[in-house]
Design a protein around this motif. Structure first.
Motif, PDB file in Angstrom:
ATOM      1  N   VAL A 284      56.432  14.749   9.799  1.00 35.02           N
ATOM      2  CA  VAL A 284      56.548  16.103  10.362  1.00 35.02           C
ATOM      3  C   VAL A 284      55.808  17.135   9.517  1.00 35.02           C
ATOM      4  O   VAL A 284      55.955  18.341   9.733  1.00 35.02           O
ATOM      5  CB  VAL A 284      58.035  16.510  10.485  1.00 35.02           C
ATOM      6  CG1 VAL A 284      58.750  15.608  11.463  1.00 35.02           C
ATOM      7  CG2 VAL A 284      58.730  16.497   9.123  1.00 35.02           C
ATOM      8  N   ASP A 287      57.179  20.775   7.921  1.00 33.76           N
ATOM      9  CA  ASP A 287      58.241  21.388   8.720  1.00 33.76           C
ATOM     10  C   ASP A 287      59.535  21.561   7.923  1.00 33.76           C
ATOM     11  O   ASP A 287      60.220  22.583   8.058  1.00 33.76           O
ATOM     12  CB  ASP A 287      58.514  20.534   9.966  1.00 33.76           C
ATOM     13  CG  ASP A 287      57.406  20.672  11.000  1.00 33.76           C
ATOM     14  OD1 ASP A 287      56.479  21.462  10.754  1.00 33.76           O
ATOM     15  OD2 ASP A 287      57.470  19.989  12.031  1.00 33.76           O
ATOM     16  N   THR A 290      58.993  24.549   5.552  1.00 32.85           N
ATOM     17  CA  THR A 290      58.975  25.836   6.266  1.00 32.85           C
ATOM     18  C   THR A 290      60.351  26.172   6.827  1.00 32.85           C
ATOM     19  O   THR A 290      60.715  27.353   6.921  1.00 32.85           O
ATOM     20  CB  THR A 290      57.949  25.791   7.408  1.00 32.85           C
ATOM     21  OG1 THR A 290      58.252  24.687   8.289  1.00 32.85           O
ATOM     22  CG2 THR A 290      56.539  25.615   6.864  1.00 32.85           C
ATOM     23  N   ARG A 291      61.125  25.148   7.153  1.00 34.03           N
ATOM     24  CA  ARG A 291      62.477  25.370   7.651  1.00 34.03           C
ATOM     25  C   ARG A 291      63.353  26.049   6.603  1.00 34.03           C
ATOM     26  O   ARG A 291      64.233  26.850   6.926  1.00 34.03           O
ATOM     27  CB  ARG A 291      63.081  24.029   8.066  1.00 34.03           C
ATOM     28  CG  ARG A 291      64.508  24.084   8.574  1.00 34.03           C
ATOM     29  CD  ARG A 291      64.970  22.682   8.903  1.00 34.03           C
ATOM     30  NE  ARG A 291      66.408  22.587   9.060  1.00 34.03           N
ATOM     31  CZ  ARG A 291      67.087  21.450   9.062  1.00 34.03           C
ATOM     32  NH1 ARG A 291      66.434  20.310   8.912  1.00 34.03           N
ATOM     33  NH2 ARG A 291      68.389  21.441   9.208  1.00 34.03           N
TER      34      ARG A 291
END
Length: 535
Positions: A284, A287, A290-291
Motif C-alpha cells: 500500500v 498509506d 500518511t494515515r
C-alpha cells in the motif's frame, strides 16, 4: 642438523603450531567435528519445511550460510572469522532481519483479513461459505494437527462408513490413508491415532476452536467442513470465484464482489453490500504513514501520546537521577555512619523483578483496598483520571529507578579525584560552587551516555505503562488511545487489540518510534562530545 625437523617435500609447515585443518589439538578437532555435525543436522532440519513450501530463496540462504560455516571452520586461513561469524549471524538473525521485516511490513496492509495471498483468500471465502447439500456424505471426524498440537496445521482424519475407507484432509485436498498407518475401531470408523499426525484432546480442540471453524478441505465438488467434534460433511460453497470477471458471486443472493488489487479486498460491485471480510496482503506504499498524519482521530491521539511519551521518558530520567544524586552525595560523605547498611537497603528494590514490583504497586494504588489510600485516609481512584494516573506511574518509576542511578553515581563520584575539590576549597570556593563547577560537570561527562540510554529505554518502557495503568483511562470515543498510553503500548494495542490486528499500521508507528529515538540519541551523543571537549 641434529635435532632439526623438516617437512616432507611440497608440504608447508603449519604456522603457530596449528594443524593443517586449523586445530591445535585432537580435542579441538573433535569439538569442531561435533559442532559442524550439529550445524549440518540443523541445516537439514530447516531445509525440509523450506522445500515443502517451495521457499527456494530461503533454501538458498540456508545453503549459503551452511557452506560459509564449513569453509570458515575447516580452513586455517580464516582465523578471525571463526570468532566473528557466530556473532555476525546472530546479529543478522535477531536484529537486522526483524528490523527489515518490520520496515517492509509498514508498507503493506498486513493484518486481520489481509494475511495471505489472493489465492488463499479465495479458498478461505469459498470454504467459509460451504453449506451442506442434500444426500451429501457424512464422515466420521477426528481432529488432528500436522505437527505440534498448539501451532501445527489443522487436518481432518476422516472415516467413510459407507465404503470403509479412511482419509486425511488438509488444506491441499483429500488423500487416502495407507493401511497400517492409522488405528480405527472399525473400517471407516473414528480414527484414534495416525502416523505423522497429532490427535487433539478436548482441551486442545477448545484452544484452537477458531482455526477449526475456519478450516475446510477442498474437494472437486466443494469442500468438507466440520460438524461438531466427531462428524464432517461435504458441501458446496455458496460464494464462488469467477476468474473471468475476477469476482466472487453469492449463489443465494446474487450479490457480486469485485477484486480490488490496490486495497487487497473484494468490494461490492454496486456499493450496496459490505466488502468481504477476507482479503489478501498487498503493498500500500506510504498509506500507513500518511494515515498517521491525515486521520483526525489518530493524529490528535498521536500528538497527545507523543507529548506524554517525551514527558514520561524525560521526567523519569530527571527525577531518578536527581534523587539518586542526592542520596549518593549524602552517602559518599565519610562522616556518615552506617553507609554500608544504608546502601544495602537502597539497592534492595533494584534486586527485585521489575514486573512483580509493577503489579505490587498497581495493587497498592487500588481505590478500594490499596495501601496508599489507607495510609493517606483518602478514596482516590488513582488510575481513574489521567493526571492522577500519570503521577502514580512517575512515583513508581522513581521508586524503581533511583537506586540504579544511585549505584552508578556513587561509582562516578568515587572516581573523581578528591584533590580537585580540595584545590578549589583552598582557593576559597564554597562547597556548592565547587560541586557545581567541578564535580557535576565531571559527573555529566561520565554519565551522559547512561542518561541517553535511560531515556531511550523509558521511551519504550512497555511494562511501566501496561502493567500499571494499562494505558488508561480511555476516552469513550477512542478505546485504542488511553490517557497514559505511550507509543509502544499504543502500537501493541493496534497490533493485538480487540478491534482486530493491523500489523501494517503498527509497523509504521514502530518505524516512527525508531526515528524519534534515533534522532534524540544522535543529537544527545553529539552534545555529549561537545561537553567532553569543553571539559
Amino acid at each position: 642438523m641434529a635435532g632439526s625437523t623438516t617437512s616432507p617435500p611440497g608440504r608447508k609447515t603449519p604456522r603457530f603450531g596449528l594443524g593443517a585443518d586449523g586445530t591445535s589439538s585432537p580435542l579441538m578437532l573433535m569439538v569442531k567435528i561435533v559442532g559442524l555435525s550439529l550445524v549440518a543436522a540443523v541445516a537439514v532440519w530447516a531445509a525440509l519445511p523450506l522445500i515443502r513450501t517451495d521457499n527456494w530463496w530461503g533454501l538458498a540462504i540456508l545453503v549459503g550460510v551452511t557452506a560459509l560455516a564449513f569453509y570458515v571452520y575447516l580452513s586455517p586461513r580464516t582465523v578471525p572469522m571463526k570468532y566473528l561469524l557466530p556473532g555476525t549471524l546472530f546479529l543478522i538473525a535477531f536484529q537486522v532481519v526483524p528490523v527489515v521485516y518490520t520496515v517492509s511490513t509498514a508498507f503493506t496492509n498486513f493484518g486481520d483479513g489481509h494475511r495471505g495471498t489472493k489465492e488463499q483468500a479465495i479458498t478461505a471465502i469459498e470454504g467459509a461459505s460451504v453449506k451442506q447439500v442434500p444426500d451429501s456424505e457424512i464422515y466420521t471426524l477426528t481432529l488432528a494437527t500436522d505437527g505440534d498440537a498448539a501451532t501445527g496445521d489443522i487436518v481432518f482424519l476422516l472415516g467413510e462408513p459407507s465404503t470403509g475407507d479412511s482419509y486425511v484432509g488438509t488444506a491441499d485436498g483429500l488423500e487416502p490413508l495407507e493401511e497400517g498407518s492409522f488405528e480405527a475401531a472399525t473400517p471407516g470408523g473414528k480414527i484414534t491415532a495416525a502416523d505423522d499426525y497429532t490427535v487433539l484432546t478436548v482441551e486442545e480442540v477448545n484452544a484452537r476452536q477458531d482455526d477449526i471453524t475456519a478450516f475446510s478441505v477442498p474437494t472437486d465438488d466443494g469442500a468438507i467442513k466440520s460438524q461438531g467434534l466427531s462428524a464432517a460433511f461435504e458441501g458446496a460453497p455458496q460464494q464462488s470465484y469467477d476468474e473471468e470477471c475476477d469476482c466472487v458471486t453469492d449463489a443465494t443472493t446474487g450479490n457480486v464482489w469485485v477484486a480490488d488489487d490496490e486495497e487487497g479486498s473484494f468490494v461490492s460491485e454496486d456499493g450496496s453490500q459490505r466488502n468481504l471480510a477476507q482479503g489478501w496482503k498487498v503493498n500500500v506504499g506510504f498509506d500507513n504513514f500518511t494515515r498517521i498524519f491525515t486521520d483526525d482521530t489518530i493524529r490528535d491521539s498521536l500528538l497527545r501520546i507523543v507529548a506524554w511519551n517525551f514527558a514520561f521518558a524525560i521526567l523519569t530520567v530527571v527525577i531518578t537521577f536527581a534523587l539518586g544524586l542526592l542520596v549518593a552525595i549524602a552517602l559518599n560523605n565519610p562522616l556518615m555512619r552506617g553507609r554500608t547498611l544504608y546502601r544495602s537497603f537502597i539497592i534492595l528494590p533494584y534486586a527485585m523483578p521489575a514486573v512483580a514490583m509493577y503489579l505490587v504497586w498497581r495493587e497498592m494504588f487500588n481505590q478500594d483496598f490499596g495501601l496508599v489510600n489507607r495510609i493517606l485516609g483518602t478514596d482516590i481512584n488513582w488510575f481513574g483520571t489521567t493526571p492522577s494516573s500519570m503521577f502514580a506511574i512517575l512515583l513508581i518509576q522513581l521508586w524503581l529507578g533511583y537506586n540504579y542511578m544511585f549505584l552508578v553515581i556513587t561509582g562516578a563520584l568515587q572516581s573523581i579525584p578528591s584533590d580537585l575539590v580540595e584545590a578549589a576549597g583552598v582557593d576559597g570556593a564554597k562547597p556548592f560552587y565547587a560541586f557545581r563547577t567541578i564535580t557535576f560537570p565531571l559527573l555529566l561527562v561520565a554519565l551522559a551516555p547512561l542518561l541517553i540510554t535511560s531515556f531511550a529505554f523509558n521511551f519504550n518502557n512497555f511494562a511501566a505503562i501496561f502493567l500499571t495503568s494499562r494505558g488508561g483511562p480511555f476516552p469513550p470515543d477512542n478505546p485504542d488511545a488511553g490517557g497514559t498510553d505511550i507509543l509502544i503500548t499504543y502500537t501493541y494495542r493496534i497490533a493485538f487489540g480487540g478491534s482486530g490486528a493491523d500489523y501494517g499500521f503498527a509497523a509504521a508507528v514502530s518505524v516512527l518510534i525508531f526515528l524519534i529515538v534515533a534522532t534524540v540519541s544522535i543529537v544527545s551523543f553529539r552534545r555529549t562530545q561537545v561537553l567532553e571537549e569543553i571539559n
